[in-house]
Design an enzyme around this catalytic site. Structure first.
Site, PDB file in Angstrom:
ATOM      1  N   SER A   1       0.863  -1.173   0.000  1.00  0.00           N
ATOM      2  CA  SER A   1       0.000   0.000   0.000  1.00  0.00           C
ATOM      3  C   SER A   1       0.906   1.232   0.000  1.00  0.00           C
ATOM      4  O   SER A   1       1.630   1.459   0.966  1.00  0.00           O
ATOM      5  CB  SER A   1      -0.890  -0.033   1.250  1.00  0.00           C
ATOM      6  OG  SER A   1      -1.602   1.172   1.391  1.00  0.00           O
TER       7      SER A   1
ATOM      8  N   LYS B   1      -1.076  -1.141  -4.409  1.00  0.00           N
ATOM      9  CA  LYS B   1      -2.211  -0.284  -4.082  1.00  0.00           C
ATOM     10  C   LYS B   1      -1.706   1.129  -3.887  1.00  0.00           C
ATOM     11  O   LYS B   1      -0.686   1.349  -3.238  1.00  0.00           O
ATOM     12  CB  LYS B   1      -2.878  -0.809  -2.802  1.00  0.00           C
ATOM     13  CG  LYS B   1      -3.953   0.083  -2.222  1.00  0.00           C
ATOM     14  CD  LYS B   1      -4.729  -0.641  -1.126  1.00  0.00           C
ATOM     15  CE  LYS B   1      -4.479  -0.021   0.236  1.00  0.00           C
ATOM     16  NZ  LYS B   1      -5.252  -0.700   1.304  1.00  0.00           N
TER      17      LYS B   1
ATOM     18  N   LYS C   1      -2.748   5.006  -2.670  1.00  0.00           N
ATOM     19  CA  LYS C   1      -3.710   5.834  -1.956  1.00  0.00           C
ATOM     20  C   LYS C   1      -4.084   7.014  -2.838  1.00  0.00           C
ATOM     21  O   LYS C   1      -3.190   7.617  -3.468  1.00  0.00           O
ATOM     22  CB  LYS C   1      -3.090   6.353  -0.655  1.00  0.00           C
ATOM     23  CG  LYS C   1      -2.842   5.259   0.376  1.00  0.00           C
ATOM     24  CD  LYS C   1      -4.150   4.748   0.953  1.00  0.00           C
ATOM     25  CE  LYS C   1      -3.889   3.783   2.100  1.00  0.00           C
ATOM     26  NZ  LYS C   1      -5.146   3.256   2.653  1.00  0.00           N
TER      27      LYS C   1
ATOM     28  N   ASP D   1      -7.051   3.161  -3.187  1.00  0.00           N
ATOM     29  CA  ASP D   1      -7.779   3.247  -1.912  1.00  0.00           C
ATOM     30  C   ASP D   1      -8.003   4.718  -1.582  1.00  0.00           C
ATOM     31  O   ASP D   1      -7.047   5.477  -1.425  1.00  0.00           O
ATOM     32  CB  ASP D   1      -6.952   2.561  -0.808  1.00  0.00           C
ATOM     33  CG  ASP D   1      -7.689   2.476   0.524  1.00  0.00           C
ATOM     34  OD1 ASP D   1      -8.809   3.007   0.642  1.00  0.00           O
ATOM     35  OD2 ASP D   1      -7.119   1.863   1.467  1.00  0.00           O
TER      36      ASP D   1
ATOM     37  N   GLU E   1     -11.052   0.970  -3.463  1.00  0.00           N
ATOM     38  CA  GLU E   1     -11.366   0.672  -2.063  1.00  0.00           C
ATOM     39  C   GLU E   1     -11.963   1.898  -1.376  1.00  0.00           C
ATOM     40  O   GLU E   1     -11.411   3.004  -1.477  1.00  0.00           O
ATOM     41  CB  GLU E   1     -10.060   0.241  -1.376  1.00  0.00           C
ATOM     42  CG  GLU E   1     -10.199  -0.255   0.044  1.00  0.00           C
ATOM     43  CD  GLU E   1      -8.847  -0.742   0.604  1.00  0.00           C
ATOM     44  OE1 GLU E   1      -7.922  -1.016  -0.187  1.00  0.00           O
ATOM     45  OE2 GLU E   1      -8.720  -0.840   1.836  1.00  0.00           O
TER      46      GLU E   1
ATOM     47  N   ASP F   1     -13.610  -1.402   3.054  1.00  0.00           N
ATOM     48  CA  ASP F   1     -12.704  -1.566   4.197  1.00  0.00           C
ATOM     49  C   ASP F   1     -13.427  -0.997   5.426  1.00  0.00           C
ATOM     50  O   ASP F   1     -14.102  -1.728   6.165  1.00  0.00           O
ATOM     51  CB  ASP F   1     -11.386  -0.837   3.871  1.00  0.00           C
ATOM     52  CG  ASP F   1     -10.394  -0.744   5.017  1.00  0.00           C
ATOM     53  OD1 ASP F   1     -10.728  -1.146   6.143  1.00  0.00           O
ATOM     54  OD2 ASP F   1      -9.255  -0.244   4.808  1.00  0.00           O
TER      55      ASP F   1
ATOM     56  N   LYS G   1      -9.869  -6.656   8.213  1.00  0.00           N
ATOM     57  CA  LYS G   1      -8.796  -6.399   9.180  1.00  0.00           C
ATOM     58  C   LYS G   1      -9.340  -6.880  10.517  1.00  0.00           C
ATOM     59  O   LYS G   1     -10.302  -6.290  11.021  1.00  0.00           O
ATOM     60  CB  LYS G   1      -8.495  -4.896   9.263  1.00  0.00           C
ATOM     61  CG  LYS G   1      -7.972  -4.280   7.966  1.00  0.00           C
ATOM     62  CD  LYS G   1      -7.843  -2.774   8.080  1.00  0.00           C
ATOM     63  CE  LYS G   1      -7.276  -2.168   6.789  1.00  0.00           C
ATOM     64  NZ  LYS G   1      -7.351  -0.701   6.789  1.00  0.00           N
TER      65      LYS G   1
ATOM     66  N   GLY H   1      -4.060  -3.978   6.215  1.00  0.00           N
ATOM     67  CA  GLY H   1      -3.088  -3.669   7.265  1.00  0.00           C
ATOM     68  C   GLY H   1      -3.343  -2.293   7.843  1.00  0.00           C
ATOM     69  O   GLY H   1      -4.054  -1.480   7.253  1.00  0.00           O
TER      70      GLY H   1
END
Ligand code: OSB
Ligand code: MG
Length: 374
Positions: free
Chosen positions: A138, A164, A166, A192, A217, A242, A266, A294
């Site tokens: 990420s 991934k 952000k 995400d 996400e 998420d 998670k 995570g």
């Protein structure tokens, strides 16, 4: 085998990240982490970790609210002997609303204690089968698209199976275009948003369809399942949830509404392993793939995530980067590593977490400590 908790010790450590990690709602440079140490009547010890952050920008819980919830309401519920870890979840949920990260920190520690007592790995106790888990990275929001492209290229070279990125309204289309161009058409690329958009951005977000993104996400507010479903109907890119997924019932609702086609689990977000397994089972029954997210965990929380991700429906790469990606020196040994082909090995031949807590290192980093005798 029953579980009689004699002592709960809370230790807050300050663990500096190698690089600041920026998401749409904030940045973390030093990870304040609440650790839990349990001791049972026979002197068996188990460690656990709370995933809450310093600020309430990912979830309403923080390090300080979790410490308060554990010390004031949750640890005292462990006074009577537990039949099994699920018993802890039942007690917590009967008496305390919300505070899922606080509950999870204690509950996961109890599972680890049970695994230690029985001399089995946490993975085995949870019903895990997988020995190797594919790893994704990420990448936090970078200053510009070129910097992101360089990070993505380096990650692909290291072997990560999924990259991934952000995103935020100020850093999306041009950044994702640069990452896709750098990685080439075959790499698995996802994004995400950490809830940075509204449904009014549907048209704007549809531009991501052009970059063959594996999933988008959490684009919208965590509470808003209905608008996620509306957004999903306008996009080719699959949505993944998420923050929105807080329980098995929430996951059922999301799938029934069509709010997501993929779920990020998670255990530290959903109240622990008992709830995480229930969400896993709901998704498996619906044919919906899951992966383990995570929260910039230390090696202790990572051990919990790796154990959970060994369950059969965790078919997509998890955010389970090796220790060295985050920390100069982790608080466990051996540190978590990744194979050259982007997988993490489940320590299924070792009891409990499968890694040893470096107590000297924890001592060095401790900024606050509290002992509770339930
Ligand atoms: O949304 O998955 C997220 C980190 C902090 C808060 C939220 C998230 C993240 C990550 C980090 O993506 C993943 C990792 O631990 O490597
Ligand atoms: Mg996320």
């Amino acid at each position: 085998m029953t579980i009689a908790i004699r002592r709960v010790t809370l230790r807050e450590i300050a663990l500096p990240l190698r690089e600041p990690f920026r998401i749409s709602s904030g940045v973390t440079s030093v990870r304040r982490i609440l650790l839990v140490r349990l001791e049972d009547a026979d002197g068996t010890v188990a460690w656990g970790e709370c995933v809450a952050g310093e600020a309430p920008n990912y979830s309403p819980e923080t390090v300080d609210t979790a410490r308060h919830a554990i010390a004031t309401w949750l640890a005292p519920l462990l006074r009577e002997t537990l039949a099994d870890p699920a018993d802890a979840t039942a007690r917590f949920d009967a008496h305390v609303r919300g505070h899922r990260m606080a509950k999870a920190a204690l509950e996961m520690s109890i599972w680890t204690l049970a695994a230690e007592q029985r001399g089995v790995s946490l993975s085995a106790l949870l019903g895990g089968k997988r020995e190797l888990i594919p790893v994704g990275i990420s990448l936090g929001i970078q200053p510009n698209p070129a910097a992101l492209a360089a990070k993505a290229t380096a990650a692909a070279r290291e072997g990560y199976r999924r990259i991934k990125v952000k995103i935020a309204p100020s850093a999306d289309v041009t950044f994702v275009r640069a990452a896709r161009a750098a990685l080439g058409p075959d790499a698995c690329l996802s994004v995400d948003a950490n809830a940075a958009y509204t449904l009014a951005d549907a048209h704007h977000l549809a531009q991501l369809d052009a970059f063959d993104v594996a999933m988008l996400e959490q684009p919208l507010e965590p509470e808003d399942l209905r608008r996620h479903a509306e957004l999903q109907r306008t996009l080719r890119t699959p949505l993944c949830l998420d923050e929105s997924i807080t329980s098995a019932a929430r996951a059922e609702d999301a799938l029934a509404l069509g709010s997501a086609r993929i779920i990020n689990i998670k255990p530290g977000r959903v109240g622990g392993f008992t709830h995480a397994k229930a969400i896993h089972d709901v998704c498996a029954a619906a044919g919906v793939p899951v992966w383990c997210g995570g929260m910039l965990e230390s090696g202790i929380g990572r051990a919990c995530n790796v154990a959970l991700a060994s369950l059969p429906n965790f078919t997509l790469p998890g955010d389970l980067s090796p220790s060295a990606r985050y920390w100069e020196r982790d608080i466990i040994s051996p540190p978590w590593t990744m194979t050259g082909d982007g997988q993490v090995r489940v320590p299924s031949n070792r009891p409990g977490l499968g890694v040893a807590v470096d107590e000297d290192r924890v001592d060095e980093l401790t900024v606050r400590q509290e002992e509770i005798r339930p």
